[in-house]
Scaffold this motif. Structure first.
Motif, PDB file in Angstrom:
ATOM      1  N   GLN A 186       7.734   1.693 -31.602  1.00  0.00           N
ATOM      2  CA  GLN A 186       8.913   0.974 -32.127  1.00  0.00           C
ATOM      3  C   GLN A 186       8.522  -0.115 -33.112  1.00  0.00           C
ATOM      4  OE1 GLN A 186      10.414  -0.660 -28.500  1.00  0.00           O
ATOM      5  NE2 GLN A 186      11.178   1.296 -27.746  1.00  0.00           N
ATOM      6  N   LEU A 187       7.232  -0.445 -33.161  1.00  0.00           N
ATOM      7  CA  LEU A 187       6.843  -1.661 -33.879  1.00  0.00           C
ATOM      8  C   LEU A 187       6.508  -1.469 -35.355  1.00  0.00           C
ATOM      9  CD1 LEU A 187       4.711  -3.673 -31.318  1.00  0.00           C
ATOM     10  CD2 LEU A 187       6.933  -4.218 -32.252  1.00  0.00           C
ATOM     11  N   THR A 188       6.643  -0.278 -35.880  1.00  0.00           N
ATOM     12  CA  THR A 188       6.257  -0.081 -37.282  1.00  0.00           C
ATOM     13  C   THR A 188       7.297  -0.655 -38.241  1.00  0.00           C
ATOM     14  OG1 THR A 188       7.061   2.141 -36.949  1.00  0.00           O
ATOM     15  CG2 THR A 188       4.683   1.895 -37.093  1.00  0.00           C
ATOM     16  N   SER A 189       8.549  -0.782 -37.773  1.00  0.00           N
ATOM     17  CA  SER A 189       9.569  -1.244 -38.717  1.00  0.00           C
ATOM     18  C   SER A 189      10.220  -2.580 -38.356  1.00  0.00           C
ATOM     19  CB  SER A 189      10.652  -0.181 -38.844  1.00  0.00           C
ATOM     20  OG  SER A 189      11.162   0.071 -37.565  1.00  0.00           O
ATOM     21  N   THR A 190       9.804  -3.181 -37.239  1.00  0.00           N
ATOM     22  CA  THR A 190      10.406  -4.474 -36.892  1.00  0.00           C
ATOM     23  C   THR A 190       9.291  -5.486 -36.687  1.00  0.00           C
ATOM     24  OG1 THR A 190      10.240  -4.017 -34.537  1.00  0.00           O
ATOM     25  CG2 THR A 190      12.334  -3.488 -35.573  1.00  0.00           C
ATOM     26  N   THR A 191       9.602  -6.748 -36.884  1.00  0.00           N
ATOM     27  CA  THR A 191       8.592  -7.751 -36.557  1.00  0.00           C
ATOM     28  C   THR A 191       8.553  -7.898 -35.030  1.00  0.00           C
ATOM     29  OG1 THR A 191      10.241  -9.373 -37.178  1.00  0.00           O
ATOM     30  CG2 THR A 191       8.432  -9.047 -38.697  1.00  0.00           C
ATOM     31  N   PHE A 192       9.666  -8.389 -34.444  1.00  0.00           N
ATOM     32  CA  PHE A 192       9.715  -8.542 -32.987  1.00  0.00           C
ATOM     33  C   PHE A 192      11.127  -8.229 -32.487  1.00  0.00           C
ATOM     34  CE2 PHE A 192       6.496 -11.482 -34.542  1.00  0.00           C
ATOM     35  CZ  PHE A 192       5.404 -11.002 -33.846  1.00  0.00           C
ATOM     36  N   SER A 193      11.215  -7.818 -31.216  1.00  0.00           N
ATOM     37  CA  SER A 193      12.559  -7.622 -30.650  1.00  0.00           C
ATOM     38  C   SER A 193      12.930  -8.853 -29.825  1.00  0.00           C
ATOM     39  CB  SER A 193      12.609  -6.396 -29.740  1.00  0.00           C
ATOM     40  OG  SER A 193      11.412  -5.700 -29.724  1.00  0.00           O
ATOM     41  N   ARG A 194      14.175  -8.845 -29.324  1.00  0.00           N
ATOM     42  CA  ARG A 194      14.602  -9.967 -28.477  1.00  0.00           C
ATOM     43  C   ARG A 194      13.860  -9.909 -27.152  1.00  0.00           C
ATOM     44  NH1 ARG A 194      19.993 -10.791 -26.810  1.00  0.00           N
ATOM     45  NH2 ARG A 194      20.203  -8.552 -26.714  1.00  0.00           N
ATOM     46  N   ALA A 195      13.645 -11.065 -26.525  1.00  0.00           N
ATOM     47  CA  ALA A 195      12.957 -11.048 -25.229  1.00  0.00           C
ATOM     48  C   ALA A 195      13.793 -10.260 -24.235  1.00  0.00           C
ATOM     49  CB  ALA A 195      12.761 -12.466 -24.733  1.00  0.00           C
ATOM     50  N   PRO A 196      13.176  -9.400 -23.454  1.00  0.00           N
ATOM     51  CA  PRO A 196      13.942  -8.601 -22.511  1.00  0.00           C
ATOM     52  C   PRO A 196      14.431  -9.469 -21.348  1.00  0.00           C
ATOM     53  CG  PRO A 196      11.608  -8.240 -22.216  1.00  0.00           C
ATOM     54  CD  PRO A 196      11.739  -9.174 -23.365  1.00  0.00           C
ATOM     55  N   SER A 197      15.447  -8.974 -20.657  1.00  0.00           N
ATOM     56  CA  SER A 197      15.890  -9.720 -19.470  1.00  0.00           C
ATOM     57  C   SER A 197      14.888  -9.419 -18.350  1.00  0.00           C
ATOM     58  CB  SER A 197      17.289  -9.292 -19.070  1.00  0.00           C
ATOM     59  OG  SER A 197      17.282  -7.900 -18.893  1.00  0.00           O
ATOM     60  N   GLY A 198      15.005 -10.140 -17.268  1.00  0.00           N
ATOM     61  CA  GLY A 198      14.080  -9.916 -16.144  1.00  0.00           C
ATOM     62  C   GLY A 198      12.890 -10.856 -16.234  1.00  0.00           C
ATOM     63  N   TRP A 199      12.147 -10.901 -15.149  1.00  0.00           N
ATOM     64  CA  TRP A 199      11.014 -11.831 -15.026  1.00  0.00           C
ATOM     65  C   TRP A 199       9.754 -11.200 -15.590  1.00  0.00           C
ATOM     66  CZ3 TRP A 199      11.738 -16.680 -12.893  1.00  0.00           C
ATOM     67  CH2 TRP A 199      10.584 -17.447 -12.695  1.00  0.00           C
ATOM     68  N   LEU A 200       9.013 -11.935 -16.397  1.00  0.00           N
ATOM     69  CA  LEU A 200       7.724 -11.427 -16.885  1.00  0.00           C
ATOM     70  C   LEU A 200       6.703 -12.548 -16.812  1.00  0.00           C
ATOM     71  CD1 LEU A 200       8.805  -9.367 -20.046  1.00  0.00           C
ATOM     72  CD2 LEU A 200       7.536  -8.458 -18.101  1.00  0.00           C
ATOM     73  N   ALA A 201       5.536 -12.257 -16.254  1.00  0.00           N
ATOM     74  CA  ALA A 201       4.502 -13.291 -16.155  1.00  0.00           C
ATOM     75  C   ALA A 201       4.041 -13.662 -17.563  1.00  0.00           C
ATOM     76  CB  ALA A 201       3.329 -12.770 -15.336  1.00  0.00           C
ATOM     77  N   LEU A 202       3.672 -14.950 -17.746  1.00  0.00           N
ATOM     78  CA  LEU A 202       3.227 -15.432 -19.060  1.00  0.00           C
ATOM     79  C   LEU A 202       2.085 -14.578 -19.600  1.00  0.00           C
ATOM     80  CD1 LEU A 202       3.065 -17.572 -21.324  1.00  0.00           C
ATOM     81  CD2 LEU A 202       1.615 -18.942 -19.829  1.00  0.00           C
ATOM     82  N   TYR A 203       1.081 -14.299 -18.749  1.00  0.00           N
ATOM     83  CA  TYR A 203      -0.088 -13.550 -19.217  1.00  0.00           C
ATOM     84  C   TYR A 203       0.304 -12.162 -19.728  1.00  0.00           C
ATOM     85  CZ  TYR A 203      -4.896 -12.304 -19.858  1.00  0.00           C
ATOM     86  OH  TYR A 203      -6.081 -11.946 -20.459  1.00  0.00           O
ATOM     87  N   THR A 204       1.229 -11.528 -18.992  1.00  0.00           N
ATOM     88  CA  THR A 204       1.700 -10.190 -19.391  1.00  0.00           C
ATOM     89  C   THR A 204       2.352 -10.250 -20.760  1.00  0.00           C
ATOM     90  OG1 THR A 204       2.007  -9.527 -17.113  1.00  0.00           O
ATOM     91  CG2 THR A 204       3.300  -8.324 -18.733  1.00  0.00           C
ATOM     92  N   MET A 205       3.191 -11.264 -20.975  1.00  0.00           N
ATOM     93  CA  MET A 205       3.906 -11.349 -22.257  1.00  0.00           C
ATOM     94  C   MET A 205       2.949 -11.606 -23.413  1.00  0.00           C
ATOM     95  SD  MET A 205       7.494 -13.278 -21.558  1.00  0.00           S
ATOM     96  CE  MET A 205       6.994 -14.705 -20.613  1.00  0.00           C
ATOM     97  N   VAL A 206       1.993 -12.544 -23.216  1.00  0.00           N
ATOM     98  CA  VAL A 206       1.068 -12.868 -24.308  1.00  0.00           C
ATOM     99  C   VAL A 206       0.212 -11.651 -24.639  1.00  0.00           C
ATOM    100  CG1 VAL A 206      -0.995 -14.215 -24.908  1.00  0.00           C
ATOM    101  CG2 VAL A 206       0.939 -15.345 -23.820  1.00  0.00           C
ATOM    102  N   THR A 207      -0.272 -10.988 -23.594  1.00  0.00           N
ATOM    103  CA  THR A 207      -1.332 -10.009 -23.801  1.00  0.00           C
ATOM    104  C   THR A 207      -0.835  -8.580 -23.962  1.00  0.00           C
ATOM    105  OG1 THR A 207      -2.643 -11.474 -22.418  1.00  0.00           O
ATOM    106  CG2 THR A 207      -3.588  -9.322 -22.868  1.00  0.00           C
ATOM    107  N   PHE A 208       0.256  -8.244 -23.271  1.00  0.00           N
ATOM    108  CA  PHE A 208       0.657  -6.828 -23.241  1.00  0.00           C
ATOM    109  C   PHE A 208       2.021  -6.547 -23.863  1.00  0.00           C
ATOM    110  CE2 PHE A 208      -2.079  -7.474 -19.393  1.00  0.00           C
ATOM    111  CZ  PHE A 208      -3.196  -6.833 -19.907  1.00  0.00           C
ATOM    112  N   ARG A 209       2.676  -7.577 -24.458  1.00  0.00           N
ATOM    113  CA  ARG A 209       4.007  -7.334 -25.021  1.00  0.00           C
ATOM    114  C   ARG A 209       4.053  -7.728 -26.501  1.00  0.00           C
ATOM    115  NH1 ARG A 209       8.252  -5.763 -21.493  1.00  0.00           N
ATOM    116  NH2 ARG A 209       9.319  -5.579 -23.495  1.00  0.00           N
ATOM    117  N   PRO A 210       3.473  -6.866 -27.384  1.00  0.00           N
ATOM    118  CA  PRO A 210       3.490  -7.185 -28.816  1.00  0.00           C
ATOM    119  C   PRO A 210       4.888  -7.152 -29.419  1.00  0.00           C
ATOM    120  CG  PRO A 210       2.628  -4.961 -28.450  1.00  0.00           C
ATOM    121  CD  PRO A 210       2.781  -5.594 -27.098  1.00  0.00           C
ATOM    122  N   ASP A 211       5.884  -6.701 -28.646  1.00  0.00           N
ATOM    123  CA  ASP A 211       7.262  -6.703 -29.155  1.00  0.00           C
ATOM    124  C   ASP A 211       7.920  -8.075 -28.997  1.00  0.00           C
ATOM    125  OD1 ASP A 211       7.062  -6.247 -26.344  1.00  0.00           O
ATOM    126  OD2 ASP A 211       9.166  -5.668 -26.272  1.00  0.00           O
TER     127      ASP A 211
END
Ligand SMILES: Cc1cc2nc3c(=O)[nH]c(=O)nc-3n(C[C@H](O)[C@H](O)[C@H](O)COP(=O)(O)OP(=O)(O)OC[C@H]3O[C@@H](n4cnc5c(N)ncnc54)[C@H](O)[C@@H]3O)c2cc1C
Ligand SMILES: NC(=O)C1=CN([C@@H]2O[C@H](COP(=O)(O)OP(=O)(O)OC[C@H]3O[C@@H](n4cnc5c(N)ncnc54)[C@H](OP(=O)(O)O)[C@@H]3O)[C@@H](O)[C@H]2O)C=CC1
Ligand SMILES: Nc1ccccc1C(=O)C[C@H](N)C(=O)O
Length: 485
Positions: free
Chosen positions: A418-443
């Motif tokens: 999904q990332l070839t045509s957008t810079t970033f998407s909106r943050a998803p709902s639900g709980w996400l650990a900080l480390y997961t977001m920094v490291t594994f969520r390039p969206d």
């Protein structure tokens, strides 16, 4: 006529930019102060900084966005690390996974990464000029001045678009400061680092084996300093000691260093060996750690700084290069979004409005992200060298795990497609650990990561305080009842 993009710096960020711009149709030339690190006689030059580094989703997503085959080829050379292995003073080791869904960060050989990227440039017929050091730039006349190390002569190189990917001591950045009102902040932290090698061991069959589990990033947290180790393909580990300069200064001789090291890291002393520790202490540099913040990153329609040139950060989140590669992905998306045309001819003093808009949008949208990750990187040092050993930290990891349970997991392959045509998407709902977001969520952008993490912290604070107040209320009522009876 095809316009000319000149990239200063052939580090990983410069190479990826060159590939992205060449694919977009620009005529690209890369210049680097160093000699070609692929030639055997220049190998030692490529060993100046960390031997290996951790590449994760943001870097891989950026490589994929420019060329999916490149990212596939690189991933064949990495060693996945699924968590931290915490080594305590009494010799015990405890694994802490990075992600509930088993996602890993990856150890990659820095020199190999850079050499492979240079080979990609050669394969794409992109000109690379080594031994050319940028010494001056006239961004109004659109001419860069390089000093040729081979014969000491100076040449002027005209350009239409210049990208500064020339690292933390960027000359493009310092020249940019002459034409823009750049806010600039540079800070050396009071800690420095030295690299130490953990060799492979030879087993009873004469085969080389890892001395530590290669599926982990190893950490010996000692509160005010720490030792880490990342695995290499040759079954060795590259270990890095980060400590305050004041701590290092107490260690005057190799013998003093080894005695101190044995006291702090007895198990690591065994696997490195005293003789090698002494050698590394004597011969390996003790290097400073710096972070740099700048704004803006561009000038009109003609120059932009990316990677460490724009935002050197301390290495503690393993994000410096990932973020630099992400810069290239973001710029690429914005150039396409603004329909920048590399063939469009611009005469004399004319401004390419589309390119100017794309660069302006880059500065405006990227700044908060870069500040956020510089700050998060600094905060992760405290976590790695101290917090990981505390009960409160373990409790927080458990709470994060429980609360993330219902959050939808998006596999990495789905995310990057999904990332070839957008810079970033909106943050998803639900709980996400900080480390997961920094490291594994390039969206999710770094700034949004920080905002969401702060919101989650506030929610937890409210929950904890409400729980405490409710407990206090119930106990008070119960006590009063008991007193009345
Ligand atoms: C100890 C340590 C560990 C790290 N670990 C990680 C990690 O695990 N994960 C991660 O993502 N990041 C990590 N980083 C950060 C990472 O190393 C940098 O972010 C990354 O190298 C930046 O790449 P770059 O291409 O922007 O710059 P560089 O790699 O610095 O490349 C800049 C290039 O520009 C050239 N150059 C410089 N000046 C000139 C000039 N005047 N003219 C022409 N050429 C010039 C240089 O020769 C060089 O080739 C770490 C950093 C350190 C110090
Ligand atoms: N965030 C961090 O803490 C750190 C990040 N890094 C990253 O790693 C990259 C590669 O490092 P490495 O290959 O060792 O490069 P160096 O740190 O050796 O520097 C590369 C060039 O920058 C110039 N330079 C070095 N130190 C200074 C200084 N104090 N002031 C001005 N110019 C200086 C030198 O130019 P000259 O030849 O003219 O002397 C050198 O050729 C860096 O560019 C940086 O992006 C590196 C160190 C720390
Ligand atoms: N590559 C590094 C280099 C130096 C210091 C840390 C790292 C890390 O990658 C740390 C990892 N992200 C962690 O949080 O455990």
């Amino acid at each position: 006529m095809v316009r000319k993009a000149v990239i200063v710096g052939s580090g990983p960020v410069g190479c990826l930019t060159a590939l992205a711009l060449s694919k977009a149709g620009w005529s690209v030339a890369v210049y680097d102060a160093r000699a070609d690190i692929r030639l055997p006689e220049n190998k030692s030059q490529s060993l100046q900084r960390s031997i290996n580094l951790a590449i994760s989703s943001r870097g891989i997503a950026a490589l994929h966005a420019v060329d999916p085959l490149i990212s596939k080829r690189f991933m064949k050379t990495v060693i996945p690390m699924r968590g931290r292995m915490i080594h305590t003073t009494n010799g015990a080791a405890e694994s802490q996974l990075y992600d509930l869904n088993g996602q890993c960060i990856n150890s990659i050989d820095r020199a190999l990464l850079n050499e492979d990227m240079l080979n990609e440039l050669t394969a794409a017929s992109i000109e690379v000029h080594f031994d050319h050091k940028l010494v001056a730039a006239d961004f109004n006349k659109k001419v860069l001045t390089f000093n040729k190390k081979t014969d000491g002569t100076t040449i002027g190189v005209p350009f239409d678009f210049c990208v500064g990917a020339d690292g933390s001591y960027s000359t493009v950045r310092s020249q940019l400061m002459r034409v823009t009102r750049m806010d600039y902040q540079q800070e050396y932290i009071p800690h420095e680092y030295i690299e130490l090698r953990v060799p492979a061991r030879v087993d009873e069959n004469g085969n080389e084996q890892f001395q530590l589990d290669p599926g982990h990033l190893h950490i010996w947290p000692r509160h005010s300093f720490m030792l880490i180790a990342l695995p290499n393909q040759d079954k060795s580990f590259t270990s890095t000691l980060f400590a305050p300069t004041s701590e290092f200064s107490k260690l005057k001789s190799p013998d003093e260093f080894v005695s101190w090291f044995r006291l702090q890291f007895p198990d690591a002393t065994e696997i490195i060996g005293e003789a090698r520790l002494k050698q590394d202490f004597l011969h390996n540099p003790r290097s400073p750690l710096i972070h740099i913040k700048a704004h803006p990153y561009h000038y009109k329609d003609r120059v932009i700084i990316l990677g460490d040139a724009a935002h050197a950060m301390v290495p503690f989140y393993g994000q410096g290069l990932n973020c630099g590669l992400e810069d290239v992905r973001v710029l690429d998306v914005l150039l396409r979004k603004n329909e920048v045309d590399p063939v469009h001819s611009i005469s004399g003093g004319e401004i390419d409005g589309r390119l100017a808009n794309a660069l302006q949008e880059y500065t405006e949208t990227r700044h908060d992200d870069l500040i956020a990750i510089c700050d998060l990187a600094m905060a992760n040092y405290e976590e790695m060298r101290h917090s990981v050993t505390t009960p409160l930290y373990r409790l927080r990891k458990m709470v994060d795990g429980l609360l993330s349970y219902g959050t939808r997991f998006i596999p990495f392959q789905t995310l990057i497609s999904q990332l070839t045509s957008t810079t970033f998407s909106r943050a998803p709902s639900g709980w996400l650990a900080l480390y997961t977001m920094v490291t594994f969520r390039p969206d999710i952008s770094y700034a949004e990561v920080r905002r969401k993490a702060e919101r989650q912290n506030r929610l937890l604070d409210v929950a904890v305080w409400s729980g405490l107040l409710a407990t206090a209320y119930v106990s008070t009522v119960a006590t009063l009842k008991w007193l009345k009876t």
